[in-house]
Design a protein around this motif. Structure first.
Motif, PDB file in Angstrom:
ATOM      1  N   SER A 196      83.029 100.734 116.114  1.00  0.00           N
ATOM      2  CA  SER A 196      84.015 101.715 116.246  1.00  0.00           C
ATOM      3  C   SER A 196      84.343 101.932 117.671  1.00  0.00           C
ATOM      4  O   SER A 196      85.001 102.867 117.691  1.00  0.00           O
ATOM      5  CB  SER A 196      83.322 102.898 115.531  1.00  0.00           C
ATOM      6  OG  SER A 196      82.036 103.178 115.936  1.00  0.00           O
ATOM      7  N   ARG A 255      77.093 104.836 112.911  1.00  0.00           N
ATOM      8  CA  ARG A 255      78.325 103.923 113.622  1.00  0.00           C
ATOM      9  C   ARG A 255      78.882 104.750 114.515  1.00  0.00           C
ATOM     10  O   ARG A 255      79.379 104.440 115.515  1.00  0.00           O
ATOM     11  CB  ARG A 255      78.977 103.195 112.491  1.00  0.00           C
ATOM     12  CG  ARG A 255      78.562 101.952 112.009  1.00  0.00           C
ATOM     13  CD  ARG A 255      78.075 100.827 113.200  1.00  0.00           C
ATOM     14  NE  ARG A 255      78.322  99.663 112.973  1.00  0.00           N
ATOM     15  CZ  ARG A 255      77.945  98.438 113.590  1.00  0.00           C
ATOM     16  NH1 ARG A 255      77.334  98.676 114.736  1.00  0.00           N
ATOM     17  NH2 ARG A 255      78.081  97.387 113.017  1.00  0.00           N
ATOM     18  N   ARG A 256      79.352 105.962 114.216  1.00  0.00           N
ATOM     19  CA  ARG A 256      80.525 106.688 114.998  1.00  0.00           C
ATOM     20  C   ARG A 256      79.962 107.439 116.130  1.00  0.00           C
ATOM     21  O   ARG A 256      79.519 108.604 115.755  1.00  0.00           O
ATOM     22  CB  ARG A 256      81.346 107.303 114.157  1.00  0.00           C
ATOM     23  CG  ARG A 256      82.469 106.592 113.172  1.00  0.00           C
ATOM     24  CD  ARG A 256      83.372 107.401 112.503  1.00  0.00           C
ATOM     25  NE  ARG A 256      84.176 106.426 111.756  1.00  0.00           N
ATOM     26  CZ  ARG A 256      85.283 105.906 112.190  1.00  0.00           C
ATOM     27  NH1 ARG A 256      85.670 105.919 113.516  1.00  0.00           N
ATOM     28  NH2 ARG A 256      86.234 105.013 111.547  1.00  0.00           N
ATOM     29  N   ARG A 259      79.193 100.816 107.477  1.00  0.00           N
ATOM     30  CA  ARG A 259      78.148 101.747 107.572  1.00  0.00           C
ATOM     31  C   ARG A 259      76.841 101.614 106.676  1.00  0.00           C
ATOM     32  O   ARG A 259      75.894 102.045 107.164  1.00  0.00           O
ATOM     33  CB  ARG A 259      78.878 103.316 107.724  1.00  0.00           C
ATOM     34  CG  ARG A 259      79.827 103.414 108.761  1.00  0.00           C
ATOM     35  CD  ARG A 259      79.951 104.857 108.602  1.00  0.00           C
ATOM     36  NE  ARG A 259      81.158 105.109 109.534  1.00  0.00           N
ATOM     37  CZ  ARG A 259      82.560 105.189 108.951  1.00  0.00           C
ATOM     38  NH1 ARG A 259      82.759 105.202 107.821  1.00  0.00           N
ATOM     39  NH2 ARG A 259      83.490 105.428 110.089  1.00  0.00           N
ATOM     40  N   ASP A 310      78.763  98.129 117.959  1.00  0.00           N
ATOM     41  CA  ASP A 310      79.428  99.201 117.282  1.00  0.00           C
ATOM     42  C   ASP A 310      80.723  98.922 117.574  1.00  0.00           C
ATOM     43  O   ASP A 310      81.798  99.125 118.443  1.00  0.00           O
ATOM     44  CB  ASP A 310      79.116 100.646 118.134  1.00  0.00           C
ATOM     45  CG  ASP A 310      79.317 101.780 117.197  1.00  0.00           C
ATOM     46  OD1 ASP A 310      80.184 101.663 116.291  1.00  0.00           O
ATOM     47  OD2 ASP A 310      78.792 102.933 117.548  1.00  0.00           O
TER      48      ASP A 310
END
Length: 907
Positions: free
Chosen positions: A339, A87-88, A62, A337
């Protein structure tokens, strides 16, 4: 004054709190003594303002995303290609979890309470009131004197007539898709117009015919452009002044106003373009809530508006390209991404395919289905389409018709070029002018049904009448030598070695002879494409070529439009190049021969996909063949941004009501200047950020708004402007107006950002001390009013000379209170000046705390004071009041209160 000058105060605070260099260059650059964030001694305040967290708090995956700082809310609507996302899932609560409980808990504990519910309702009501005011002003300007002039203006003669065709269900041809004309016809029908006005030429009086419904519909959609632009800019910049400036530019632009008041396609097209842009920006703002109801709503609405834009004019493709670029960029970042699971990325891709591809294509196709279903009667557009297409139109001579199946000598026929929008082989009594080949009868192609399209097919070596009952029927076969005699003038289809009038390397085609008697240059060999010699020729279905027997050239139509002497019909030539092209292929359409039995043509009617494909081919070809009308001026794309030349809508004669389409020079030249300034300023900021330059928090936030929100609008302007340089068709001034909408929105964002940057730069100069002082005083007065609003009991503490105030207004206006505010201003000014080291002020602040305790002030009341101060800063700074700036003010105020609190405990 309160809002403008308080920005100077915030800018001064932000610049006084230094930041470390961002990821590039030696650490010594911009190095200054740091004030550390409470609870995190390893984290300097400058790093906190820039959004940098300690490495121990952020995972390696991140850190790259957060390196350039937390995004201000203003840029959530920016291009997906440059948007910074945690990121999340790009969601607030998930960011809190990502940075760990220690870091997340401290700001939460320090952040003040939210404004009261009543205050939020008041703010929402104020925003709605501004939107209503903008909308009302747009409608007032567009509907003012809408009925004038009461006669046809410019292209109302086309689009009003096409609205009448829909009401009468009469088929016609136009170079644009049908949705805009269908809506105009529907508006006329619903408003009581009966479709009987002829719409022959500009200047014709409407008299008793009801035209206001169609004009009112276009004005209604044109009025909505202003609030749409207002909301788009507000979403991109989160700046009310930027949105209001954009709305003012479009409201008072004479070009947009004029274009919205008449029966034209342009206001309908611009409505769907702006609606698609607003929907896309709103959909981008919901990126932190994927698959929620608002996310699906705005995504689907984007697809619906894309279908509408393309369904009005093909230039709607430009907004489709913009939305497509935004979507591809967004998907690319989602794909990166780590995640997100592959299944989640697949869901995102599927949602966009459904809403931005399948849904628009379905709606676009549905408009054509309705178009063909409504227009089921034969009309002036029949000749542009194939014979099979015409067979489906009620009233056409091919509809439910039965004609002889095979071609025979003596038949009266029409010969149609199979290339779309080429028309019928045609001749008339007019001769080619002097200097244009041989001065013989003209032969052209004509797009409409006409008696001059009729030809008699005869043998080349006899003048006997094949229809004589004493002669047996003789069919025309592949490879026969024939002669075509024009039925109305009795001249033969003829060619020779003279140059064609326009296509110089081709031979001229004329009508020659008297009563069918000519020479050997009248002989043609008829060939059926991909057939053997001796085969019969079928009407409508056989594709034939006519090869001149003497010169060996092939009869064809070049598609070039002849000058006035040729009645602007299409050129017919005989090409010596024998390569098979659609221009040189024909079919027999009408066929009259009383000696032959007839067959039904129902079997020839095409399917819907065939009709859809053919209509698009005809429209594209028609677009390329457009010619300017009398008494009007075309223009070049470079004329448009500088407002070089307008367009006359009405007033050819001195006595006519004059309407001239021309933009407001102030607006258009300001837009052009803004584009140049944006390119310059944007380039400088982009290079500076790429090189890792130290930018204060407020400047960085404004820069992101300018680069990302402005970048979307610059892309829209380029997509709606530069393609016209590549077009071969004729162009008019009104083609620029979709691009002008984007340039006006860019102007609003650019000048709002420039003024904010100027305010920030003035905050650090000696020339701004007076502005700074007045701004600080205004800010504190506003804070005090907010303070009494949140905690009315505090009003009792302010008593001067035993005087008790009955209301906050009385207290705020008293000289004693203003003197008190001046002292508070000096304290804050001193704290800001010494923000890097508050230790010299600790003794003074502790003594100040003792004085407050002595008059009955509770330590808990300072929380309300802090909340009021932050509230006023947020209201005045707007998007510049980023989380980093809020945290800096919270920290500064907390340090001051901490020092004053020592006066309570005697330390």
């Amino acid at each position: 004054m309160l809002c403008a000058t308080s920005r100077l105060l915030a800018a001064r605070t932000a610049t006084a709190l230094p930041a470390q260099p961002r990821g590039r260059g030696p650490g010594a650059r911009c190095r200054r003594r740091e004030l550390h964030f409470p609870g995190h001694p390893e984290l300097p305040l400058g790093d906190f303002l820039a959004g940098r967290l300690p490495r121990s708090s952020v995972s390696a995956g991140r850190r790259a995303i957060l390196r350039r700082g937390r995004m201000p809310p203003a840029v959530r609507g920016g291009p997906a290609g440059v948007e910074l996302r945690p990121r999340r899932g790009r969601c607030g609560p998930q960011v809190t979890r990502a940075v760990g409980p220690d870091v997340a808990a401290e700001p939460t504990a320090r952040s003040p309470k939210r404004p009261a519910r009543g205050s939020r309702r008041f703010e929402a009501a104020g925003r709605w009131a501004l939107l209503a005011l903008v909308t009302l002003l747009a409608f007032a300007t567009r509907f003012h004197r809408l009925d004038e002039p009461p006669h046809i203006c410019w292209d109302e003669t086309h689009f009003g007539k096409m609205g009448s065709y829909y009401i009468n269900r009469t088929f016609f041809f136009d170079v644009h898709p049908p949705l805009g004309k269908m809506l105009i016809g529907l508006a006329g029908y619903l408003s009581g117009y009966d479709g009987t006005f002829l719409f022959q030429k500009p200047g014709d009086k409407y008299e008793h015919h009801n035209y206001m419904g169609m004009r009112g519909f276009c004005a209604f959609l044109g009025s909505l452009l202003v609030p749409f632009a207002y909301l788009t800019v507000l979403e991109l910049s989160k700046s009310l002044p930027a949105a209001l400036l954009t709305a003012a530019l479009l409201t008072f632009d004479t070009g947009c106003l004029t274009l919205s008041q008449y029966i034209l396609l342009d206001p309908i097209l611009m409505f769907f373009i702006m609606a698609a842009m607003l929907s896309m920006v709103k959909y981008n703002s919901c990126a932190d809530r994927p698959f929620s109801a608002p996310w699906w709503f705005w995504l689907s609405l984007t697809g619906i508006n894309l279908a509408g834009a393309l369904g009005v004019k093909f230039v709607g493709l430009f907004i489709i390209l913009q939305v497509g670029w935004n979507t591809i960029s967004d998907l690319w970042h989602l794909f990166g991404d780590l995640s997100l699971s592959v299944v989640t990325v697949g869901k995102h891709l599927t949602a966009r395919i459904l809403c931005l591809i399948v849904l628009p294509l379905t709606l676009y196709t549905a408009t054509y289905a309705v178009h063909f279903m409504v227009l089921n009667k034969s009309g002036p557009g029949d000749g542009f389409f194939s014979s099979a297409f015409q067979a489906r139109l009620s009233g056409n001579n091919l509809h439910n018709a039965s004609i002889p199946e095979h071609l025979a000598y003596g038949s009266v026929i029409t010969v149609k070029n199979v290339r779309m929008a080429m028309g019928y082989l045609h001749s008339h009594r007019h001769l080619y002018p002097e200097g244009i080949g041989a001065r013989q009868q003209q032969v052209t192609t004509y797009l409409h049904k006409d008696y001059n399209n009729l030809w008699i097919i005869k043998k080349h070596n006899t003048n006997a009448d094949p229809l004589d009952p004493s002669f047996p029927v003789e069919f025309v076969r592949h490879g026969d030598i024939i002669r075509l005699e024009h039925k109305e003038t009795s001249r033969n289809l003829h060619s020779h070695y003279h140059e064609a009038p326009l296509t110089r390397k081709h031979y001229q085609v004329t009508g020659y002879g008297i009563n069918g008697t000519g020479d050997s240059n009248d002989f043609w060999r008829i060939e059926v494409v991909n057939r053997k010699f001796g085969n019969r020729i079928k009407v409508l279905r056989s594709r034939i070529r006519l090869i001149h027997l003497v010169t060996g050239c092939v009869l064809g139509s070049s598609g070039k439009v002849l000058p006035k002497w040729g009645w602007e019909q299409l050129e017919v030539t005989c090409t010596p190049y024998l390569k098979e092209t659609l221009n040189s292929i024909w079919n027999v359409e009408d066929h009259i021969n009383p000696k032959l039995p007839n067959i039904s043509l129902d079997v020839l009617q095409p399917t819907f996909p065939e009709i859809l494909l053919e209509s698009h081919m005809v429209m594209i070809r028609g677009n390329n063949g457009l010619k300017p009308k009398d008494n009007e001026f075309t223009s070049k794309p470079w004329h448009w941004p500088i407002n070089y030349q307008g367009l006359r809508f009405s007033g050819i004669n001195d006595t006519d009501f004059r309407v001239y389409l021309l933009g407001n020079p102030v607006v258009w030249w300001l837009n052009l200047l803004s584009i140049a300034l944006y390119l310059l300023l944007g380039s400088i900021i982009a290079v500076a950020m790429q090189r890792g330059a130290c930018l204060p928090a407020e400047v960085e936030g404004l820069s992101q708004v300018l680069l990302q929100g402005g970048g979307q609008l610059l892309l829209g302007w380029m997509l709606h402007y530069f393609p016209f340089f590549l077009m071969g068709r004729i162009l008019y001034f009104h083609h620029y107006f979709p691009a002008m909408l984007f340039s006006s929105m860019l102007t609003g964002i650019l000048w709002d950002t420039l003024l904010r940057l100027c305010a920030w730069s003035l905050a650090s100069s000696s020339l701004a001390r007076g502005i700074y002082a007045v701004g600080l005083l205004s800010l504190l007065l506003g804070t005090a009013y907010r303070l009494f609003d949140l905690e009315p009991d505090l009003l009792l503490l302010f008593q001067y000379n035993c005087r008790q105030f009955s209301s906050p207004e009385d207290c705020l206006s008293s000289p004693e209170f203003l003197d008190h505010i001046r002292k508070v201003m000096l304290v804050i000014d001193t704290a800001v000046t010494n923000v890097e080291d508050l230790s010299p002020l600790e003794e003074y602040l502790a003594g100040l705390g003792k004085k407050h305790r002595a008059v009955g002030v509770k330590l808990s009341s300072f929380s309300t004071v802090g909340e009021s101060l932050l509230y006023m800063l947020e209201k005045c700074l707007g998007p510049a009041f980023t989380p980093a700036v809020r945290a800096a003010w919270s920290q500064l105020y907390g340090a001051v209160v901490q020092a004053m609190s020592r006066g309570w405990d005697g330390k």
